[in-house]
Design an enzyme around this catalytic site. Structure first.
Site, PDB file in Angstrom:
ATOM      1  N   GLU A  40       0.825  -1.209   0.000  1.00  0.00           N
ATOM      2  CA  GLU A  40       0.000   0.000   0.000  1.00  0.00           C
ATOM      3  C   GLU A  40       0.864   1.266   0.000  1.00  0.00           C
ATOM      4  O   GLU A  40       1.841   1.357   0.736  1.00  0.00           O
ATOM      5  CB  GLU A  40      -0.910  -0.001   1.230  1.00  0.00           C
ATOM      6  N   LYS A 113     -10.218   2.561  -2.041  1.00  0.00           N
ATOM      7  CA  LYS A 113     -10.368   1.997  -0.705  1.00  0.00           C
ATOM      8  C   LYS A 113     -11.672   2.453  -0.063  1.00  0.00           C
ATOM      9  O   LYS A 113     -11.959   3.650   0.033  1.00  0.00           O
ATOM     10  CB  LYS A 113      -9.179   2.422   0.158  1.00  0.00           C
ATOM     11  N   CYS A 150      -5.826  -2.810   2.470  1.00  0.00           N
ATOM     12  CA  CYS A 150      -5.497  -2.710   3.891  1.00  0.00           C
ATOM     13  C   CYS A 150      -6.698  -2.814   4.834  1.00  0.00           C
ATOM     14  O   CYS A 150      -7.150  -3.916   5.113  1.00  0.00           O
ATOM     15  CB  CYS A 150      -4.706  -1.441   4.157  1.00  0.00           C
TER      16      CYS A 150
END
Length: 292
Positions: A40, A113, A150
């Site tokens: 990331e 995300k 994540c």
């Protein structure tokens, strides 16, 4: 399919990060990797340890300089690359965005995300607008990739929605580490929880899973904390949650892992979780909490 994972430390020198990433990608391709997954926000330090408006200068448009850089690498090396970028969508509007680059250098798709954390040293809500592209796999020449990022790792709903749309592989670029004030025992509980929940996603969906985390210590620019010791531990799990490989929690690693995507169908025949889902009873899952 041969998958390359690049677990690296980051520095404040973006050019140095890009140089080392390019070298690592080239080496993985020479070793036979067809799909290469990066960690990331791999171009820079993890800037979310502090809330600083000047850090927005790190963001860039998509397409932009980074997609051109990794696109040329993908084209030259004939590989698919999963990148993770700080996207500048418009003035004052930014996302944490994974971009998948196809073998020909073009963008196969992107994912913004969806789950954004806001914890001490992880002030992501200051920087990132929650994603608005939904949970949709990205079709590539190596398969249909369920790319998440994540904090999405903790949410079974995200993995499930990818699986229900035909994802053949779950992929998580990641930046997570130890808080310096936690005891060693607590640090290990957190790392093992992180690994365990993702292995659960692999089992529940009958899919292999790739998580690539950064490694090394990055200081807190504010000096208020001891910084983050990113715990590495990048891993590959099979469709029964079996650990095919787990990297070091302290050292950089570059590895190629071979996965048989066809094996997932056999596992789903043994454990037909999708068949037995009670979709008529899951309506309340969209509620924040059930008070009654």
């Amino acid at each position: 399919m041969k998958i390359g994972l690049l677990q690296q430390h980051n520095t404040a020198d973006k050019k140095d990060n890009l140089r080392r990433l390019a070298e690592g990608i080239s080496d993985l391709a020479k070793r036979g990797a067809e799909l290469i997954v990066l960690q990331e926000l791999h171009n820079s330090l993890y800037f979310c340890q502090v809330e600083d408006v000047n850090n927005f200068d790190l963001a860039e448009p998509i397409p932009g300089p980074s997609t051109a850089f990794y696109g040329e690498l993908a084209r030259q090396l004939n590989v698919v690359i999963v990148t993770s970028l700080f996207e500048r969508r418009a003035p004052g509007l930014y996302h944490n965005t994974a971009v998948v680059i196809e073998r020909d250098g073009n963008i196969a798709g992107k994912y913004r995300k969806m789950h954004i954390p806001d914890d001490p040293a992880y002030y992501e809500k200051f920087y990132f607008t929650p994603g608005d592209l939904g949970f949709h796999p990205i079709d590539t020449s190596v398969g249909r990739l369920g790319v998440l990022v994540c904090w999405d790792q903790w949410y079974p709903e995200a993995a499930r929605l990818m699986a229900l749309q035909g994802a053949e592989l779950l992929i998580y670029p990641t930046a997570i580490g130890y808080e310096s004030s936690d005891t060693p025992e607590e640090q290990q509980r957190q790392r093992e929880a992180w690994t365990t929940v993702q292995r659960g996603h692999a089992v529940a969906n009958g899919l292999p899973l790739i998580a690539v985390n950064r490694v090394g210590h990055e200081p807190d620019p504010s000096g208020q904390t001891g910084g983050i010791q990113f715990w590495g531990s990048s891993f590959v799990a099979g469709p029964q949650g079996e650990l095919i490989y787990r990297a070091s929690d302290t050292e950089e690693e570059s590895l190629v892992v071979e996965i048989d995507l066809k094996h997932s169908e056999q596992v789903r025949r043994w454990w037909p979780f999708l068949r037995d889902r009670r979709i008529d009873q899951y309506g309340d899952i969209t509620r924040r909490f059930i008070d009654e």
